[in-house]
Design an enzyme around this catalytic site. Structure first.
Site, PDB file in Angstrom:
ATOM      1  N   ARG A 287      28.351 -40.402 -13.220  1.00  0.00           N
ATOM      2  CA  ARG A 287      29.792 -40.395 -12.920  1.00  0.00           C
ATOM      3  C   ARG A 287      29.922 -39.860 -11.503  1.00  0.00           C
ATOM      4  NH1 ARG A 287      34.681 -39.926 -16.054  1.00  0.00           N
ATOM      5  NH2 ARG A 287      36.271 -38.632 -15.081  1.00  0.00           N
TER       6      ARG A 287
ATOM      7  N   HIS B  29      35.235 -48.750 -13.464  1.00  0.00           N
ATOM      8  CA  HIS B  29      35.006 -47.892 -14.635  1.00  0.00           C
ATOM      9  C   HIS B  29      34.643 -48.780 -15.825  1.00  0.00           C
ATOM     10  CE1 HIS B  29      34.934 -44.504 -17.133  1.00  0.00           C
ATOM     11  NE2 HIS B  29      36.160 -44.039 -17.007  1.00  0.00           N
TER      12      HIS B  29
ATOM     13  N   GLN C 216      34.766 -47.546 -19.646  1.00  0.00           N
ATOM     14  CA  GLN C 216      36.107 -47.447 -20.203  1.00  0.00           C
ATOM     15  C   GLN C 216      36.597 -48.815 -20.667  1.00  0.00           C
ATOM     16  OE1 GLN C 216      38.241 -44.574 -20.631  1.00  0.00           O
ATOM     17  NE2 GLN C 216      39.172 -46.135 -21.924  1.00  0.00           N
TER      18      GLN C 216
ATOM     19  N   ASP D 298      47.521 -46.089 -15.657  1.00  0.00           N
ATOM     20  CA  ASP D 298      46.532 -45.040 -15.417  1.00  0.00           C
ATOM     21  C   ASP D 298      47.212 -43.965 -14.589  1.00  0.00           C
ATOM     22  OD1 ASP D 298      44.098 -43.694 -15.343  1.00  0.00           O
ATOM     23  OD2 ASP D 298      43.417 -44.741 -13.550  1.00  0.00           O
TER      24      ASP D 298
ATOM     25  N   CYS E  24      43.682 -44.788 -20.323  1.00  0.00           N
ATOM     26  CA  CYS E  24      42.328 -44.235 -20.440  1.00  0.00           C
ATOM     27  C   CYS E  24      42.307 -42.714 -20.542  1.00  0.00           C
ATOM     28  CB  CYS E  24      41.461 -44.710 -19.277  1.00  0.00           C
ATOM     29  SG  CYS E  24      41.903 -44.037 -17.665  1.00  0.00           S
TER      30      CYS E  24
ATOM     31  N   ARG F 192      35.317 -44.888 -26.892  1.00  0.00           N
ATOM     32  CA  ARG F 192      34.335 -44.636 -25.834  1.00  0.00           C
ATOM     33  C   ARG F 192      32.967 -44.367 -26.470  1.00  0.00           C
ATOM     34  NH1 ARG F 192      35.895 -42.827 -20.750  1.00  0.00           N
ATOM     35  NH2 ARG F 192      33.656 -42.806 -20.332  1.00  0.00           N
TER      36      ARG F 192
END
Length: 307
Positions: free
Chosen positions: A101, A128, A131, A224, A264, A292
């Site tokens: 990450r 991402h 996700q 988001d 998310c 996830r």
């Protein structure tokens, strides 16, 4: 050949379907597969703070019979004295896979080029993909077949999430609408990549500046956070510029009556989304957060098999 997941279009439609099918199976029988039994170790590296990514990968790796080795770059040589490629060469002799990450997409590409074990993008400034696998799993659970569905994204179209929604959803044969101010429109190169993939799958990408037009008749409404990590100094400007793209009850009413809302997380209630929406009956964000775990387990199993 070693397979990696660095961006959403690293997977073909058939491969994406295979991973989602496997995620569904693993969700039904959580301890069905143990490819990391031994136990083998997976390095999970964090440049950025995390809740869902850290927990879901740590738990998922353990579920698969392995050991998660959580590494903070603040306490390692990566990004300081050592290049991503050199770090990868060290890790590959001791771990089964690398999850990172980070900030720059370039670092992930350098790491993947320098190792013989799978590298997974657990979030970068550009994409991402983990996700999105969870999101597609969630959408499939609630809406059935993905192909032909319309997803509308509201807010910062240049964000990693908007880019990933375009690439992953058109790969699934979906129609993606991105509603944002012109100055926050998605990158041209990502739009071009999404258009190329859409031509293969029957999906599409459309860019909007009018939020109401983008929401009309959509199957999935998504947003988001407007202030991601590294963007804190831009908060006031972003709140001003993106205010017209807040997901409200009125905006949700323009979508199909059975539309779902996804986010998310973490969410800033009152900014990008009203509390009545994210905590309301059309919201599936908690299913999405759980997924996830299942999607990432399926991804790791698939990558290990392919590699």
């Amino acid at each position: 050949m070693t397979r990696h997941l660095l961006r959403d279009d690293d997977l073909t439609k058939a491969e994406q379907d295979e991973i989602i099918d496997l995620a569904i199976a693993l969700k039904k029988d959580r301890w069905k597969l143990k490819p990391l039994e031994g136990p083998q170790t997976v390095a999970v590296i964090f440049d950025k703070s995390s809740t869902r990514t850290r927990v879901s990968f740590a738990v998922g790796i353990a579920d698969l019979g392995g050991v998660p080795l959580i590494i903070s770059t603040a306490n390692s040589q990566l990004g300081g004295k050592e290049t991503p490629a050199d770090t990868a060469r060290v890790l590959e002799r001791q771990v089964a896979a690398i999850v990172w990450r980070t900030y720059a997409q370039k670092g992930l590409e350098e790491m993947a080029a320098g190792t013989s074990v799978p590298v997974v993008n657990a979030l970068s400034d550009d994409f991402h993909p983990c996700q999105l696998l969870a999101d597609l799993l969630t959408i499939r659970e609630h809406k059935g077949d993905l192909a032909g569905l319309t997803l509308a994204f509201f807010g910062d179209g240049r964000s990693n999430m908007a880019h990933s929604y375009m690439l992953a959803c058109v790969t699934a044969g979906m129609h993606v609408r991105v509603a944002s101010p012109e100055d926050y429109a998605p990158r041209d190169d990502v739009v071009a990549d999404a258009d190329r993939r859409a031509a293969e799958t029957g999906g599409s990408v459309e860019l909007y500046t009018d939020a109401n037009e983008a929401a009309a008749g959509a199957d999935i409404i998504v947003t988001d956070t407007w202030v991601s990590m590294g963007k804190e100094e831009e908060k006031l400007a972003r709140l001003r510029d993106l205010g017209a793209y807040k997901v409200t009850r009125e905006l949700m009413a323009l979508a199909k009556p059975e539309a779902i809302f996804i986010h998310c997380l973490p969410a800033d209630r009152g900014y990008e989304v009203e509390a009545d929406v994210i905590d309301g009956p059309q919201s599936v964000v908690w299913d999405e957060a759980e997924n996830r775990l299942h999607a990432q387990k399926a991804l790791l199993v698939w990558l290990l098999r392919q590699s």
